[in-house]
Design an enzyme around this catalytic site. Structure first.
Site, PDB file in Angstrom:
ATOM      1  N   ASN A 177      31.143  35.564  31.821  1.00 35.53           N
ATOM      2  CA  ASN A 177      30.480  34.850  32.923  1.00 35.53           C
ATOM      3  C   ASN A 177      29.716  35.786  33.847  1.00 35.53           C
ATOM      4  OD1 ASN A 177      32.969  35.848  33.778  1.00 35.53           O
ATOM      5  ND2 ASN A 177      33.239  34.268  35.334  1.00 35.53           N
ATOM      6  N   ARG A 201      31.065  41.993  35.826  1.00 33.00           N
ATOM      7  CA  ARG A 201      29.915  41.531  36.617  1.00 33.00           C
ATOM      8  C   ARG A 201      28.556  42.118  36.255  1.00 33.00           C
ATOM      9  NH1 ARG A 201      33.021  37.425  38.020  1.00 33.00           N
ATOM     10  NH2 ARG A 201      34.359  37.762  39.833  1.00 33.00           N
ATOM     11  N   ASP A 217      42.865  39.606  34.882  1.00 25.50           N
ATOM     12  CA  ASP A 217      41.816  38.707  35.368  1.00 25.50           C
ATOM     13  C   ASP A 217      41.110  39.340  36.566  1.00 25.50           C
ATOM     14  OD1 ASP A 217      40.117  36.574  35.549  1.00 25.50           O
ATOM     15  OD2 ASP A 217      41.565  35.180  36.388  1.00 25.50           O
ATOM     16  N   HIS A 266      36.626  40.847  34.529  1.00 22.92           N
ATOM     17  CA  HIS A 266      35.245  40.431  34.812  1.00 22.92           C
ATOM     18  C   HIS A 266      34.572  41.626  35.499  1.00 22.92           C
ATOM     19  CE1 HIS A 266      36.247  36.063  34.295  1.00 22.92           C
ATOM     20  NE2 HIS A 266      37.436  36.484  34.721  1.00 22.92           N
ATOM     21  N   HIS A 280      40.242  29.395  29.062  1.00 22.24           N
ATOM     22  CA  HIS A 280      40.570  29.067  30.454  1.00 22.24           C
ATOM     23  C   HIS A 280      40.894  27.579  30.466  1.00 22.24           C
ATOM     24  CE1 HIS A 280      39.795  29.443  34.976  1.00 22.24           C
ATOM     25  NE2 HIS A 280      40.116  28.182  34.765  1.00 22.24           N
ATOM     26  N   HIS A 299      45.740  33.267  31.658  1.00 24.11           N
ATOM     27  CA  HIS A 299      46.372  33.060  32.979  1.00 24.11           C
ATOM     28  C   HIS A 299      47.156  31.748  33.123  1.00 24.11           C
ATOM     29  CE1 HIS A 299      42.475  31.199  33.310  1.00 24.11           C
ATOM     30  NE2 HIS A 299      41.856  32.253  33.802  1.00 24.11           N
ATOM     31  N   HIS A 334      34.840  40.015  43.993  1.00 23.26           N
ATOM     32  CA  HIS A 334      33.759  39.432  44.796  1.00 23.26           C
ATOM     33  C   HIS A 334      33.670  40.300  46.053  1.00 23.26           C
ATOM     34  CE1 HIS A 334      33.648  35.798  42.319  1.00 23.26           C
ATOM     35  NE2 HIS A 334      34.966  35.779  42.373  1.00 23.26           N
TER      36      HIS A 334
END
Ligand code: DOR
Length: 444
Positions: free
Chosen positions: A98, A68, A310, A66, A183, A237, A314
């Site tokens: 996402n 971002r 994965d 990810h 997922h 995952h 953050h």
């Protein structure tokens, strides 16, 4: 641009493949491997890298990251995330939808490809997120250049993407033909479990909130839908011993491939939550040693064919929010290789296994063209590793914008030193070389 136009001789290293380890030189011309054997004769003008005493791996393909961008670049962007990738020996990534806005149509996909041009340090492809509204178009859209395929979130995680109902999932599976990444956590079960959680609870309850049943129930539903539709899927995952038993028992062959994250292999509950709090919080959660042991065994015996980091950065401020408002996700694209090499030292994985699950496995699962091995005709993507260095992971080694890792301080045995993308050194001795030249992946 790069210094030497994709011509390179990597000499004297131990080249690792799915069949073992051989002393060999690797000659790359114009970005492609042309020879892998002892004592290759290279023209005098070809730059030579001495890999004596080092291991040479095919560049890793990380099929689940990810990054971002767009919309959440305070956490990571395509430049910082792919820099972390090449610093860890990863030369290809497949990025998840996402972002903000989510990647749910060809325009958003084209936007990401444009943002990556001239900024991404490694090759890349982007997943299209499935929604109940775009299901019928996905079959056409998934054929776009640079598209990694379709991703389904059966359970809510970071962001708003969700395809929770069986009939909706079936519509997605019946639209198109490429392998769909899933997922797999059961949304009704998650809703029920979150309802009783008090804000400010300790994150050690995370594996009880998103429990074994939530993962198992969704994977059962998914495999039943695969049996009905015959659409190939990739279970992302996998986190439980029970799902491993289920995948083995259903035995759907090539229709079902599955991956595991390093976090589920190298951490266990409850100690990871005691030690790292929400920094160890991800979806699906890291669970007890019983699950970790089953996942290790499944990776070694080929039930699980891929490692996907994965990588889910953050900020520390976001992570510090009281559970369950602390966001789930752990950065990890850079730390795959030292962790797996430590598993080799510890004896539960072989060097050949590392290639099998970090390049050959992703290549096969997603039919990636021109990558996945150091064979003549394929892209000259590789990472040179120093197996003799055992040292603790240092925070300042990490290149992700998320400046933390639950593995900081852990002694790891075997470190990437030089990363080569299509014959050009892109990362060496903790420094980038040249300018970012990552390109879209091709699929067979
Ligand atoms: O822990 C996770 N974080 N799991 C996911 O499915 C999404 C990811 C994220 O994007 O933060």
């Amino acid at each position: 641009m790069n210094e030497h136009g994709g011509d390179l001789l990597v000499a004297g290293g131990e080249v690792v493949s799915t069949t073992g380890v051989d002393r060999a030189d690797v000659l790359i011309r114009g970005g492609r491997v042309t020879a892998v054997r002892a004592a290759v004769d290279a023209p005098a003008d070809v730059i030579r890298l001495d890999a004596t005493g080092k291991l040479v791996f095919p560049g890793l393909i990380d099929p689940q990251v990810h990054l971002r961008e767009p919309g959440l670049t305070h956490k990571e962007d395509l430049a910082s995330g792919t820099l972390a990738a090449v610093a860890g020996g990863v030369t290809s990534i497949m990025e998840m939808p996402n972002t903000k806005p989510p990647t749910i149509d060809p325009e958003r996909l084209a936007e990401k490809l444009g943002l990556a041009r001239g900024r991404a340090w490694c090759d890349h492809a982007f997943f299209l997120g499935a929604t109940p509204d775009n299901a019928e178009q996905l079959g056409e859209w998934e054929q776009a250049a640079g598209c990694a395929g379709v991703k389904i979130f059966m359970g809510s995680s970071t962001g708003s993407l969700l395809v929770a109902e069986d009939d909706q999932i079936e519509r997605v599976l019946r639209s198109g033909s490429r392998r769909v990444a899933v997922h797999s956590e059961d949304e009704p079960r998650l809703k029920e479990r979150y309802a009783g959680v008090e804000v400010g609870s300790h994150p050690r309850i995370h594996p009880d909130v998103r429990d074994v049943e939530a993962a198992l129930k969704a994977t059962k539903r998914l495999l039943a839908l695969v049996e009905r539709t015959r659409r190939p899927v990739h279970v992302l995952h996998v986190s439980t011993a029970e799902e491993i038993a289920l995948i083995r028992e259903r035995d759907l062959g090539e229709l079902v491939t599955a991956e595991v994250t390093p976090n589920h292999l190298f951490m266990t509950a409850p100690d990871c939550y005691e030690e790292h709090g929400s920094l160890a919080q991800m979806n699906p959660p890291v669970r007890t040693a019983r699950h970790r042991d089953a996942l290790r065994e499944a990776l070694a015996d080929g039930t699980l064919t891929c490692i996907g980091s994965d990588h889910a950065p953050h900020t520390l401020e976001e992570k510090a929010r009281p559970y369950p408002q602390s966001p789930s996700g752990i950065p990890g694209v850079q730390t795959i290789l030292p962790l797996l090499l430590t598993a080799v030292r510890d004896g539960w994985l072989s060097l050949a296994d590392v290639v099998r699950v970090t390049s050959d496995g992703p290549r096969r699962a997603y039919s990636i063209g021109g990558k996945g091995a150091l064979d003549a005709g394929l892209d000259g993507d590789l990472v040179i590793v120093d197996p003799s260095v055992t040292e603790p992971l240092q925070l300042d080694w990490l290149r992700s914008r998320a400046a933390y890792s639950p593995y900081v301080g852990r002694e790891l045995a075997g470190w990437p030193v030089t990363t080569v993308l299509r014959g050009n050194v892109v990362y060496d001795a903790h420094t980038t070389r040249g300018t970012p030249d990552g390109r879209p992946l091709r699929f067979a």
